[in-house]
Design a protein around this motif. Structure first.
Motif, short mmCIF file in Angstrom:
data_model
loop_
_atom_site.label_atom_id
_atom_site.label_comp_id
_atom_site.label_asym_id
_atom_site.label_seq_id
_atom_site.Cartn_x
_atom_site.Cartn_y
_atom_site.Cartn_z
N LEU A 74 -3.62 140.83 -15.20
CA LEU A 74 -3.30 141.35 -13.86
C LEU A 74 -2.86 140.28 -12.88
CD1 LEU A 74 -6.24 143.89 -13.84
CD2 LEU A 74 -3.81 144.47 -13.95
N GLY A 75 -3.19 139.02 -13.17
CA GLY A 75 -2.71 137.89 -12.38
C GLY A 75 -2.94 138.05 -10.89
N ASP A 76 -1.91 137.76 -10.14
CA ASP A 76 -1.97 137.72 -8.68
C ASP A 76 -2.35 139.07 -8.06
OD1 ASP A 76 -1.79 135.55 -7.02
OD2 ASP A 76 0.09 136.26 -6.14
N ASP A 77 -2.12 140.16 -8.78
CA ASP A 77 -2.48 141.49 -8.23
C ASP A 77 -3.97 141.55 -7.88
OD1 ASP A 77 0.07 142.25 -8.53
OD2 ASP A 77 -0.26 143.58 -10.26
N LEU A 78 -4.78 140.73 -8.58
CA LEU A 78 -6.23 140.76 -8.32
C LEU A 78 -6.56 140.13 -6.97
CD1 LEU A 78 -7.43 139.77 -11.90
CD2 LEU A 78 -7.88 141.95 -10.76
N ARG A 79 -5.59 139.46 -6.37
CA ARG A 79 -5.84 138.84 -5.05
C ARG A 79 -5.25 139.68 -3.91
NH1 ARG A 79 -5.02 133.76 -3.47
NH2 ARG A 79 -3.02 133.43 -4.51
N LYS A 80 -4.98 140.96 -4.26
CA LYS A 80 -4.42 141.86 -3.23
C LYS A 80 -5.31 143.10 -3.12
CE LYS A 80 0.19 140.39 -4.55
NZ LYS A 80 1.11 140.63 -5.64
N GLY A 81 -5.25 143.77 -2.00
CA GLY A 81 -5.94 145.06 -1.84
C GLY A 81 -7.39 144.89 -1.44
N PRO A 82 -8.11 146.05 -1.33
CA PRO A 82 -9.47 146.03 -0.78
C PRO A 82 -10.47 145.23 -1.63
CG PRO A 82 -8.88 148.22 -1.59
CD PRO A 82 -7.64 147.40 -1.64
N LYS A 83 -10.24 145.14 -2.95
CA LYS A 83 -11.17 144.40 -3.81
C LYS A 83 -10.59 143.03 -4.17
CE LYS A 83 -14.30 147.75 -4.48
NZ LYS A 83 -14.22 148.71 -5.55
N ALA A 84 -9.75 142.47 -3.30
CA ALA A 84 -9.09 141.20 -3.59
C ALA A 84 -10.13 140.09 -3.80
CB ALA A 84 -8.17 140.82 -2.44
N VAL A 85 -9.89 139.25 -4.80
CA VAL A 85 -10.77 138.11 -5.04
C VAL A 85 -10.04 136.83 -4.61
CG1 VAL A 85 -11.97 139.26 -6.94
CG2 VAL A 85 -9.99 137.81 -7.44
N ASP A 86 -10.77 135.70 -4.61
CA ASP A 86 -10.19 134.46 -4.11
C ASP A 86 -9.42 133.71 -5.19
OD1 ASP A 86 -11.71 134.47 -1.44
OD2 ASP A 86 -13.29 134.71 -2.93
N LEU A 87 -9.98 133.75 -6.42
CA LEU A 87 -9.42 132.94 -7.49
C LEU A 87 -9.12 133.80 -8.70
CD1 LEU A 87 -11.65 129.77 -7.99
CD2 LEU A 87 -9.25 129.86 -7.26
N VAL A 88 -8.00 133.51 -9.35
CA VAL A 88 -7.67 134.18 -10.61
C VAL A 88 -7.27 133.07 -11.59
CG1 VAL A 88 -6.10 135.79 -11.73
CG2 VAL A 88 -6.90 136.27 -9.42
N VAL A 89 -8.09 132.87 -12.62
CA VAL A 89 -7.83 131.76 -13.53
C VAL A 89 -7.88 132.27 -14.97
CG1 VAL A 89 -8.55 129.45 -14.25
CG2 VAL A 89 -8.80 130.14 -11.86
N GLY A 90 -6.75 132.17 -15.65
CA GLY A 90 -6.62 132.71 -17.00
C GLY A 90 -7.20 131.80 -18.07
N VAL A 91 -7.17 132.30 -19.31
CA VAL A 91 -7.93 131.73 -20.42
C VAL A 91 -7.56 130.29 -20.80
CG1 VAL A 91 -8.46 133.98 -21.44
CG2 VAL A 91 -6.36 132.81 -22.11
N ASP A 92 -6.36 129.85 -20.42
CA ASP A 92 -5.95 128.50 -20.79
C ASP A 92 -5.91 127.53 -19.60
OD1 ASP A 92 -5.70 129.12 -23.46
OD2 ASP A 92 -3.57 129.60 -23.34
N ASN A 93 -6.54 127.93 -18.51
CA ASN A 93 -6.44 127.11 -17.29
C ASN A 93 -7.79 126.75 -16.69
OD1 ASN A 93 -3.45 126.73 -16.41
ND2 ASN A 93 -3.60 128.79 -17.26
N TYR A 94 -8.84 126.79 -17.49
CA TYR A 94 -10.18 126.56 -16.92
C TYR A 94 -10.37 125.12 -16.43
CZ TYR A 94 -11.20 131.15 -18.81
OH TYR A 94 -11.17 132.50 -19.08
N ASP A 95 -9.56 124.20 -16.94
CA ASP A 95 -9.68 122.82 -16.44
C ASP A 95 -9.31 122.72 -14.96
OD1 ASP A 95 -7.12 123.56 -17.44
OD2 ASP A 95 -6.46 121.49 -17.17
N ALA A 96 -8.60 123.74 -14.43
CA ALA A 96 -8.23 123.73 -13.00
C ALA A 96 -9.40 124.20 -12.13
CB ALA A 96 -7.02 124.62 -12.76
N LEU A 97 -10.42 124.82 -12.75
CA LEU A 97 -11.48 125.45 -11.94
C LEU A 97 -12.25 124.49 -11.04
CD1 LEU A 97 -12.98 128.20 -14.27
CD2 LEU A 97 -12.23 128.52 -11.91
N PRO A 98 -12.69 123.31 -11.54
CA PRO A 98 -13.46 122.43 -10.64
C PRO A 98 -12.69 122.12 -9.36
CG PRO A 98 -13.67 121.67 -12.90
CD PRO A 98 -12.63 122.77 -12.91
N GLY A 99 -11.41 121.78 -9.49
CA GLY A 99 -10.61 121.43 -8.31
C GLY A 99 -10.46 122.62 -7.38
N LEU A 100 -10.13 123.78 -7.95
CA LEU A 100 -9.91 124.97 -7.13
C LEU A 100 -11.20 125.38 -6.42
CD1 LEU A 100 -7.74 127.04 -9.65
CD2 LEU A 100 -6.95 125.92 -7.55
N LEU A 101 -12.31 125.30 -7.14
CA LEU A 101 -13.59 125.71 -6.53
C LEU A 101 -14.04 124.72 -5.48
CD1 LEU A 101 -15.67 127.14 -9.50
CD2 LEU A 101 -14.97 128.36 -7.43
#
Ligand code: 5AD
Ligand code: SF4
Length: 461
Positions: free
Chosen positions: A106-133
């Motif tokens: 669902l990608g960026d769609d998860l950051r839109k609408g009433p249940k929007a979240v802050d971060l969307v990180v897919g299965v091959d990008n977890y190394d980006a999590l520390p920096g983003l968080l």
């Protein structure tokens, strides 16, 4: 060389108590359980603290599953619930991130609408999590930080998770490859997890040696299709099993999931020959009807599946089977469904996981009409489970009085004072009496059973 095929994170290292707190919640399959461990390792290494409730967290990560629509709905409503629980506890807002298959689908769609979240990180990008968080929980400039979406497949991104100190079922998970090159028409996995890509054998062996060095004795090799493991045309899954079995100090090897088509006689013979490989095969059949199997593109017939089971029974002493089934696949007639019941009766599985077909957007089967009425799906599911219950009753009853070897896992949920142990062929037994520590080998006489669990008396106490 792969980005994350690195050495094991050091478990003795602890993050400073002052770092931002992260709560990780895992949905779906064991691959996600392993990935959550890997994410935890990456975050601890970067100074975050892992906590076990959303109420103590600065950020919550939901590691999600897309395999059925229901699994996705659960996550979306959980996002609302998380926010509500924080408000009820009079806590400030929390950063929410979605990882795993839903992030990829669902990608960026998860950051839109009433249940929007802050971060969307897919299965091959977890190394980006520390920096983003870090940006979101403690931004350098004091601002609230911006959300982000990181998705897309990178074939070389393989994570190495720190082994859990006390794994729930005593088995350390080790992912050996990711993605899937099969094209089963109902399945979203090839889209969310991408093409199959193997972790290097040297990395797998190193990871397992590290687990053994920390006292682990059992591993479960994981992949969407472990039996399709193939490293540069020089090593297949049977060869990998031989190498893993040669690791000193490792006692048991399990694996999940096998594809019936890859269960070659040579592989089954190897499993039978290697004492450390447990005699339990989880080989999803999905259906017993050749017409449905063809529309599912499973690449075997019911007869071929049964021939595989027969060979395994000859080659692997004491082997047991478990399987997944889908009922109500497009066009499934009552006769097709009866063929599934027939197959289930023929195999006599220990356990099956059965699901109502759930149409996933963009998969090949979505072009077929989802034409089995919901009521029929429900009835077929109930009947399948009922038939399996009858089979298990027969299989289980025939075991009563047998003496089996098993390995301790920890306290049983009930009754009080009982211990959970597991046999090599994946049967759970509840034993009353003195403590059986995780990893302890015990001899047990089976005295009875209920739903999916045996009861037993310890003979060697
Ligand atoms: N609908 C229902 N069940 C599914 N599975 C995979 N895709 C679907 C779907 N679209 C089931 C299969 C698989 C298990 C993990 O989930 O049985 O083996
Ligand atoms: Fe999905 Fe089929 Fe691949 Fe399993 S083998 S992950 S069911 S496409």
């Amino acid at each position: 060389m792969a980005t994350f095929q690195n050495s094991l994170p050091d478990l003795t290292r602890r993050a400073p108590a002052a770092g931002p707190a992260v709560y990780i919640e895992t949905y779906g399959c064991q691959m996600n359980t392993y990935d959550s461990q890997a994410i935890g390792g990456l975050l601890e290494g970067a100074g975050f603290r892992l906590v076990d409730t959303e109420l103590a967290a600065d950020a919550v990560l939901l590691n999600t599953c897309s395999v059925r629509e229901h699994a996705e709905h659960k996550v979306i409503s959980r996002v609302g619930e998380l926010r509500m629980r924080r408000r009820q506890a009079e806590l400030g807002p929390v950063v929410i991130g979605i990882c795993g298959c839903m992030a990829e689908r669902l990608g960026d769609d998860l950051r839109k609408g009433p249940k929007a979240v802050d971060l969307v990180v897919g299965v091959d990008n977890y190394d980006a999590l520390p920096g983003l968080l870090k940006d979101l929980t403690a931004p350098a400039d004091g601002s609230g930080g911006a959300g982000a979406t990181r998705t897309g497949h990178r074939l070389d991104a393989h994570y190495v998770a720190p082994p859990e100190l006390y794994p729930v079922n005593n088995s350390h998970l080790v992912t050996i490859h990711k993605g899937c090159d099969y094209k089963c028409t109902y399945c979203i996995v090839p889209m969310t997890r991408g093409p199959q890509s193997e972790k290097a054998p040297a990395v797998i062996l190193d990871e397992i040696a590290g687990i053994v060095a920390r006292g682990g004795r059992e591993v479960t090799l994981l992949g969407q299709n472990v039996t399709a493991y193939r490293w540069q045309d020089s090593l297949d899954f049977a060869g990998l099993l031989e190498q893993v079995a040669a690791i000193d100090g490792l006692e048991r090897i399990r694996f999940l999931t096998g594809h019936p088509r890859d269960m070659h006689p040579h592989l089954m013979d190897t499993i039978g020959r290697l004492d450390k490989v447990c005699p339990w095969l989880h080989v999803p059949a999905q259906s017993g009807s050749d017409a449905v199997l063809r529309r599912m593109k499973r690449l075997y017939t019911a007869a071929e599946y049964l021939a595989m089971v027969d060979h395994a029974r000859r080659a692997i002493a004491g082997v047991t089977f478990s399987s997944d089934f889908i009922v109500g696949f497009p066009g499934e007639t009552d006769a097709d469904f009866r063929a599934t019941l027939d197959l289930v009766r023929r195999v006599e599985y220990d356990q099956i996981f059965s699901f109502k077909y759930s149409e996933r957007p963009g998969v090949p089967a979505a072009r077929l009409a989802d034409d089995v009425p919901v009521e029929a799906k429900k009835e077929r599911l109930a009947e399948l489970m009922d038939v399996q219950q009858g089979i298990w009753a027969k299989v289980a009853q025939a075991q009563v009085g047998q003496v089996v070897q098993a390995v301790g896992e920890g306290p049983a949920r009930r009754p009080a004072g009982a211990w959970r142990v597991r046999t090599a062929n994946n049967r759970k037994v509840v034993v009353l009496g003195a403590e059986i520590a995780a990893g302890d080998a015990v001899t047990v006489r089976l005295t009875g059973w209920d739903a999916t669990t045996f009861f037993g008396d310890r003979l060697d106490a």
